[in-house]
Design an enzyme around this catalytic site. Structure first.
Site, PDB file in Angstrom:
ATOM      1  CE  LYS A  11      -6.742  -2.193   7.907  1.00 27.64           C
ATOM      2  NZ  LYS A  11      -6.940  -3.635   8.239  1.00 27.64           N
ATOM      3  NE  ARG A  88     -11.961  -2.465   3.648  1.00 25.85           N
ATOM      4  CZ  ARG A  88     -11.915  -2.123   4.941  1.00 25.85           C
ATOM      5  NH1 ARG A  88     -11.656  -0.889   5.296  1.00 25.85           N
ATOM      6  NH2 ARG A  88     -12.103  -3.030   5.860  1.00 25.85           N
ATOM      7  NE  ARG A 127     -11.305  -6.011  15.646  1.00 24.43           N
ATOM      8  CZ  ARG A 127     -11.115  -5.515  14.418  1.00 24.43           C
ATOM      9  NH1 ARG A 127     -10.030  -4.781  14.164  1.00 24.43           N
ATOM     10  NH2 ARG A 127     -11.970  -5.768  13.450  1.00 24.43           N
ATOM     11  NE  ARG A 160     -15.500  -4.215  13.688  1.00 22.87           N
ATOM     12  CZ  ARG A 160     -14.577  -3.839  12.816  1.00 22.87           C
ATOM     13  NH1 ARG A 160     -13.541  -3.123  13.217  1.00 22.87           N
ATOM     14  NH2 ARG A 160     -14.677  -4.167  11.547  1.00 22.87           N
ATOM     15  NE  ARG A 171     -14.196  -7.696   8.408  1.00 21.91           N
ATOM     16  CZ  ARG A 171     -13.810  -7.547   9.684  1.00 21.91           C
ATOM     17  NH1 ARG A 171     -14.202  -8.403  10.606  1.00 21.91           N
ATOM     18  NH2 ARG A 171     -13.037  -6.538  10.002  1.00 21.91           N
TER      19      ARG A 171
END
Ligand code: ADP
Ligand code: AMP
Length: 218
Positions: A11, A88, A127, A160, A171
């Site tokens: 996203k 969300r 990431r 992160r 998640r």
């Protein structure tokens, strides 16, 4: 427009490209909350542990922050927004609809990026994110030119704290239970397109652009 999709679907990566090609403003609820944390605000302190656990921040808190920013952007004269990570939950989507109606605006298109769980895990464990400008990289698929340094702003890249395999799986579970029902919500409103996110970044952008052309350019 709204970008839906599990964490790691791309996203943020796609948002950065679309806002440039379409002159939209990118609003990422995750980035807004992380900015509160880095600034050490009361809100930032309240949401830190819940974010680190992979659960959703309460609708009330996140909605206040995001709707506040949306109002500011329209007051500033921005004509279009790309929402990434918000809404969300169904409750957030309803609050968004109501707030936009009050501004004489509405959601014009919703794109849901689809990606299998195992690829999500691979993407998020690799990431690296720039806390300064929000750009994201991947240690293999899209590495920065200099290791650990953002190409765009020289910021120091971070892994992160919620991008560990364990939290990512949590998640994903939260996504299925709380966010996926939005596909039906926006599908019934005739706003939804689903796109396979397991393609090269440019190919995914191409598919998104086709859908946006149909939604906005005729
Ligand atoms: P999201 O915002 O949905 O959580 P990101 O845009 O941050 O996802 O992307 C997650 C990770 O996957 C990042 O490391 C990014 O560089 C990488 N990535 C994004 N899109 C692709 C793609 N099409 N192919 C391979 N890797 C990708
Ligand atoms: P993201 O950057 O979109 O992956 O979001 C990181 C974390 O921020 C999530 O796991 C949640 O804890 C929190 N968060 C971001 N957006 C929302 C939202 N719309 N509602 C609730 N929590 C959110």
């Amino acid at each position: 427009m709204v970008l839906l999709g599990p964490p790691g679907a791309g996203k943020g990566t796609q948002a950065k490209r679309i806002v440039e090609s379409r002159s939209l403003v990118h609003l990422s609820s995750g980035d807004l909350l992380r900015a509160e944390r880095s600034a050490g605000t009361e809100l930032g302190k309240k949401v830190a542990s819940i974010m680190d656990s992979g659960q959703l921040v309460s609708d009330e808190l996140v909605t206040e922050v995001v709707l506040g920013r949306i109002r500011e952007e329209f007051e500033r004269g921005e004509s279009g927004l790309l929402l990434d990570g918000f809404p969300r939950t169904i409750s957030q989507a309803k609050d968004l609809d109501e707030a936009l109606a009050g501004l004489d605006e509405k959601v014009g298109k919703v794109i849901s990026l689809k990606l299998a769980d195992e690829i999500v895990v691979e993407r998020l464990v690799g990431r690296r994110s720039c806390p300064k400008c929000g750009r994201v990289y991947h240690i293999q698929a899209s590495a920065p030119k200099r290791k650990g340094v953002c190409d765009a702003c020289d910021g120091e890249l971070v892994h992160r704290s919620d991008d560990t395999e364990e939290v990512v799986r949590e998640r994903l579970d939260v996504y299925v239970r709380q966010t996926q029902p939005l596909e039906e919500y926006y599908g019934q409103a005739g706003l939804l397109s689903e796109i396979d996110a397991n393609m090269a970044i440019e190919q995914v952008s191409g598919e998104i652009e086709k859908d946006l052309d149909l939604a906005f350019d005729n």
